[in-house]
Design a protein around this motif. Structure first.
Motif, PDB file in Angstrom:
ATOM      1  N   ASP A 132       0.932  -1.231  -0.039  1.00 43.65           N
ATOM      2  CA  ASP A 132       0.039   0.046   0.032  1.00 43.65           C
ATOM      3  C   ASP A 132       0.886   1.236  -0.194  1.00 43.65           C
ATOM      4  OD1 ASP A 132       0.814   0.259   2.628  1.00 43.65           O
ATOM      5  OD2 ASP A 132      -1.082   0.105   3.537  1.00 43.65           O
ATOM      6  N   LYS A 133       0.214   2.384  -0.098  1.00 44.70           N
ATOM      7  CA  LYS A 133       0.876   3.679  -0.214  1.00 44.70           C
ATOM      8  C   LYS A 133       1.698   4.027   0.920  1.00 44.70           C
ATOM      9  CE  LYS A 133      -2.537   7.034   1.481  1.00 44.70           C
ATOM     10  NZ  LYS A 133      -2.893   8.236   1.256  1.00 44.70           N
ATOM     11  N   GLU A 146       3.463   1.823   3.006  1.00 44.60           N
ATOM     12  CA  GLU A 146       4.645   0.871   2.637  1.00 44.60           C
ATOM     13  C   GLU A 146       5.406   1.371   1.600  1.00 44.60           C
ATOM     14  OE1 GLU A 146       3.752  -3.418   2.697  1.00 44.60           O
ATOM     15  OE2 GLU A 146       1.688  -2.654   3.370  1.00 44.60           O
ATOM     16  N   THR A 173      -1.463   8.465   7.148  1.00 39.79           N
ATOM     17  CA  THR A 173      -2.409   7.465   7.240  1.00 39.79           C
ATOM     18  C   THR A 173      -3.824   7.898   7.469  1.00 39.79           C
ATOM     19  OG1 THR A 173      -0.672   6.267   8.889  1.00 39.79           O
ATOM     20  CG2 THR A 173      -2.853   5.492   9.307  1.00 39.79           C
ATOM     21  N   SER A 202      -8.215   4.349   9.131  1.00 36.22           N
ATOM     22  CA  SER A 202      -7.312   3.011   9.099  1.00 36.22           C
ATOM     23  C   SER A 202      -6.712   2.653  10.227  1.00 36.22           C
ATOM     24  CB  SER A 202      -6.271   3.560   7.901  1.00 36.22           C
ATOM     25  OG  SER A 202      -5.129   2.409   7.758  1.00 36.22           O
TER      26      SER A 202
END
Length: 81
Positions: A2-3, A5, A66, A70
């Motif tokens: 994901d973005k 990471e 984030t 989430s």
């Protein structure tokens, strides 16, 4: 991946000398997602920075990126065993 990471990987690779030897482990827990970055001994100081300033800035970036709904992300930077 994901973005968040991708963000961690991008920032770490800006400072690390041995980019090809970096390992990333992502573990999803009940309330958080933990990203562990495993580095060579020579890269530890470069990625963490003086007094941990780079590591702290990375964690701040992750927290700001984030989404509200989430899970919380936790970034751990460790030396390869």
């Amino acid at each position: 991946m994901d973005k968040i990471e991708k963000l961690v990987k991008f920032v770490v690779e800006q400072f690390a000398e041995y980019k090809d030897k970096i390992e990333y482990k992502t573990e999803e827990k009940e309330t958080a997602i933990e990203i562990t970055v495993l580095l060579e001994e020579a890269d530890m100081g470069k990625v963490i920075g003086k007094q941990g300033k780079i590591a702290k800035a990375l964690r701040t970036l992750v927290k700001a990126s984030t989404p509200r709904d989430s899970k919380k992300y936790i970034v751990e930077i460790k030396e390869k065993a």
